[in-house]
Design a protein around this motif. Structure first.
Motif, mmCIF file in Angstrom:
data_model
loop_
_atom_site.group_PDB
_atom_site.id
_atom_site.type_symbol
_atom_site.label_atom_id
_atom_site.label_comp_id
_atom_site.label_asym_id
_atom_site.label_seq_id
_atom_site.Cartn_x
_atom_site.Cartn_y
_atom_site.Cartn_z
ATOM 1 N N GLN A 11 0.831 -1.200 0.000
ATOM 2 C CA GLN A 11 0.000 0.000 0.000
ATOM 3 C C GLN A 11 0.867 1.252 0.000
ATOM 4 O OE1 GLN A 11 -2.355 -1.193 3.495
ATOM 5 N NE2 GLN A 11 -4.183 -0.701 2.283
ATOM 6 N N ASP A 12 1.898 1.268 0.823
ATOM 7 C CA ASP A 12 2.785 2.430 0.882
ATOM 8 C C ASP A 12 3.493 2.663 -0.448
ATOM 9 O OD1 ASP A 12 2.193 3.188 3.463
ATOM 10 O OD2 ASP A 12 3.910 2.158 4.364
ATOM 11 N N ARG A 13 3.970 1.592 -1.052
ATOM 12 C CA ARG A 13 4.688 1.745 -2.323
ATOM 13 C C ARG A 13 3.757 2.243 -3.422
ATOM 14 N NH1 ARG A 13 8.357 -3.476 -3.106
ATOM 15 N NH2 ARG A 13 8.727 -2.477 -5.104
ATOM 16 N N LEU A 14 2.536 1.705 -3.487
ATOM 17 C CA LEU A 14 1.575 2.163 -4.495
ATOM 18 C C LEU A 14 1.183 3.614 -4.241
ATOM 19 C CD1 LEU A 14 -0.650 -1.022 -4.734
ATOM 20 C CD2 LEU A 14 0.905 -0.139 -6.496
ATOM 21 N N ARG A 15 0.961 3.955 -2.988
ATOM 22 C CA ARG A 15 0.614 5.331 -2.618
ATOM 23 C C ARG A 15 1.718 6.294 -3.031
ATOM 24 N NH1 ARG A 15 2.394 8.236 1.400
ATOM 25 N NH2 ARG A 15 3.380 6.466 2.424
ATOM 26 N N GLU A 16 2.941 5.961 -2.679
ATOM 27 C CA GLU A 16 4.079 6.820 -3.018
ATOM 28 C C GLU A 16 4.248 6.949 -4.530
ATOM 29 O OE1 GLU A 16 7.296 4.914 -1.002
ATOM 30 O OE2 GLU A 16 6.640 5.604 0.979
ATOM 31 N N HIS A 17 4.078 5.846 -5.229
ATOM 32 C CA HIS A 17 4.245 5.847 -6.686
ATOM 33 C C HIS A 17 3.213 6.754 -7.364
ATOM 34 C CE1 HIS A 17 5.140 4.479 -10.723
ATOM 35 N NE2 HIS A 17 3.865 4.159 -10.887
ATOM 36 N N LEU A 18 1.952 6.602 -6.992
ATOM 37 C CA LEU A 18 0.924 7.421 -7.645
ATOM 38 C C LEU A 18 1.038 8.885 -7.238
ATOM 39 C CD1 LEU A 18 -2.346 5.326 -7.909
ATOM 40 C CD2 LEU A 18 -0.563 5.713 -9.579
ATOM 41 N N LYS A 19 1.408 9.159 -6.009
ATOM 42 C CA LYS A 19 1.597 10.553 -5.596
ATOM 43 C C LYS A 19 2.750 11.189 -6.374
ATOM 44 C CE LYS A 19 2.252 13.604 -1.673
ATOM 45 N NZ LYS A 19 2.406 13.712 -0.212
ATOM 46 N N ALA A 20 3.832 10.458 -6.539
ATOM 47 C CA ALA A 20 4.976 10.967 -7.307
ATOM 48 C C ALA A 20 4.588 11.219 -8.759
ATOM 49 C CB ALA A 20 6.144 9.982 -7.233
ATOM 50 N N ARG A 21 3.783 10.331 -9.351
ATOM 51 C CA ARG A 21 3.316 10.532 -10.734
ATOM 52 C C ARG A 21 2.420 11.766 -10.821
ATOM 53 N NH1 ARG A 21 4.439 7.230 -14.780
ATOM 54 N NH2 ARG A 21 2.618 7.894 -15.970
ATOM 55 N N ARG A 22 1.552 11.946 -9.812
ATOM 56 C CA ARG A 22 0.678 13.118 -9.800
ATOM 57 C C ARG A 22 1.506 14.391 -9.812
ATOM 58 N NH1 ARG A 22 -0.862 16.716 -6.036
ATOM 59 N NH2 ARG A 22 -0.194 15.522 -4.227
ATOM 60 N N LEU A 23 2.513 14.455 -8.955
ATOM 61 C CA LEU A 23 3.360 15.638 -8.873
ATOM 62 C C LEU A 23 4.186 15.827 -10.148
ATOM 63 C CD1 LEU A 23 4.476 15.277 -5.154
ATOM 64 C CD2 LEU A 23 2.796 16.888 -6.101
ATOM 65 N N LEU A 24 4.688 14.732 -10.703
ATOM 66 C CA LEU A 24 5.475 14.795 -11.927
ATOM 67 C C LEU A 24 4.650 15.354 -13.086
ATOM 68 C CD1 LEU A 24 8.209 13.996 -13.303
ATOM 69 C CD2 LEU A 24 7.097 11.858 -13.909
ATOM 70 N N LEU A 25 3.384 14.958 -13.151
ATOM 71 C CA LEU A 25 2.506 15.409 -14.223
ATOM 72 C C LEU A 25 1.877 16.777 -13.930
ATOM 73 C CD1 LEU A 25 0.794 12.017 -15.106
ATOM 74 C CD2 LEU A 25 2.561 13.217 -16.410
ATOM 75 N N GLY A 26 2.140 17.323 -12.748
ATOM 76 C CA GLY A 26 1.679 18.665 -12.416
ATOM 77 C C GLY A 26 0.227 18.777 -11.994
ATOM 78 N N PHE A 27 -0.360 17.673 -11.540
ATOM 79 C CA PHE A 27 -1.745 17.715 -11.068
ATOM 80 C C PHE A 27 -1.794 18.151 -9.612
ATOM 81 C CE2 PHE A 27 -2.470 14.489 -14.439
ATOM 82 C CZ PHE A 27 -3.551 15.077 -15.070
ATOM 83 N N THR A 28 -2.776 18.979 -9.278
ATOM 84 C CA THR A 28 -3.085 19.219 -7.879
ATOM 85 C C THR A 28 -3.963 18.058 -7.430
ATOM 86 O OG1 THR A 28 -5.111 20.431 -8.396
ATOM 87 C CG2 THR A 28 -3.063 21.726 -8.197
ATOM 88 N N GLN A 29 -4.118 17.915 -6.123
ATOM 89 C CA GLN A 29 -5.009 16.865 -5.630
ATOM 90 C C GLN A 29 -6.427 17.093 -6.154
ATOM 91 O OE1 GLN A 29 -4.573 16.961 -1.331
ATOM 92 N NE2 GLN A 29 -3.232 15.171 -1.381
ATOM 93 N N GLU A 30 -6.868 18.332 -6.112
ATOM 94 C CA GLU A 30 -8.218 18.647 -6.568
ATOM 95 C C GLU A 30 -8.379 18.378 -8.063
ATOM 96 O OE1 GLU A 30 -11.512 22.241 -6.253
ATOM 97 O OE2 GLU A 30 -9.428 22.643 -5.720
ATOM 98 N N GLY A 31 -7.386 18.760 -8.849
ATOM 99 C CA GLY A 31 -7.450 18.531 -10.289
ATOM 100 C C GLY A 31 -7.487 17.052 -10.648
ATOM 101 N N LEU A 32 -6.657 16.265 -9.978
ATOM 102 C CA LEU A 32 -6.637 14.822 -10.240
ATOM 103 C C LEU A 32 -7.948 14.179 -9.813
ATOM 104 C CD1 LEU A 32 -5.330 12.177 -11.090
ATOM 105 C CD2 LEU A 32 -4.226 12.088 -8.838
ATOM 106 N N ALA A 33 -8.445 14.559 -8.648
ATOM 107 C CA ALA A 33 -9.699 13.991 -8.150
ATOM 108 C C ALA A 33 -10.839 14.282 -9.126
ATOM 109 C CB ALA A 33 -10.018 14.547 -6.765
ATOM 110 N N ASN A 34 -10.922 15.513 -9.602
ATOM 111 C CA ASN A 34 -11.974 15.879 -10.558
ATOM 112 C C ASN A 34 -11.839 15.099 -11.853
ATOM 113 O OD1 ASN A 34 -13.217 17.726 -8.857
ATOM 114 N ND2 ASN A 34 -12.002 19.451 -9.608
ATOM 115 N N ARG A 35 -10.637 15.031 -12.368
ATOM 116 C CA ARG A 35 -10.408 14.356 -13.640
ATOM 117 C C ARG A 35 -10.684 12.860 -13.560
ATOM 118 N NH1 ARG A 35 -5.472 16.267 -17.385
ATOM 119 N NH2 ARG A 35 -6.839 16.528 -19.149
ATOM 120 N N ALA A 36 -10.394 12.261 -12.413
ATOM 121 C CA ALA A 36 -10.565 10.819 -12.255
ATOM 122 C C ALA A 36 -11.976 10.444 -11.806
ATOM 123 C CB ALA A 36 -9.552 10.283 -11.251
#
Length: 102
Positions: A11-36
């Motif tokens: 769980q920690d590794r998946l969480r860290e991986h997706l959070k890092a991808r979110r930041l790399l792609l420049g999504f805010t939490q709100e933007g990613l949540a809306n888009r997904a």
């Protein structure tokens, strides 16, 4: 085969991986949540604790272009042979189509 990866570590590794991808792609939490199509509190809880439903996880992975690699990683590996001798020496029975443990 004994796995050294526990559920909390996964769980920690998946969480860290997706959070890092979110930041790399420049999504805010709100933007990613809306888009997904995932609620913002659900995304925040996932990024803090790693807890999320499978459906929401897959939605986030899809938006972050991580779904295909995840699915591909679960596919059985095809054996590669370098000669006909390798093929002949590797006679295996067909895989079972039903389970045997309850």
């Amino acid at each position: 085969m004994i796995s050294l990866l526990t559920v909390p570590k996964a769980q920690d590794r998946l969480r860290e991986h997706l959070k890092a991808r979110r930041l790399l792609l420049g999504f805010t939490q709100e933007g990613l949540a809306n888009r997904a199509g995932v609620s913002l509190p659900t995304l925040r809880k996932f990024e803090q604790k790693g807890v999320i439903s499978l459906e929401s996880f897959l939605k986030l992975s899809m938006v972050l272009n991580a779904l295909e690699p995840l699915v591909a990683a679960l596919e059985p590996k095809q054996e590669e042979f370098s000669s006909i001798d390798d093929v002949l020496s590797n006679k295996k029975s067909k895989p079972r189509k039903t389970g045997w443990r309850s």
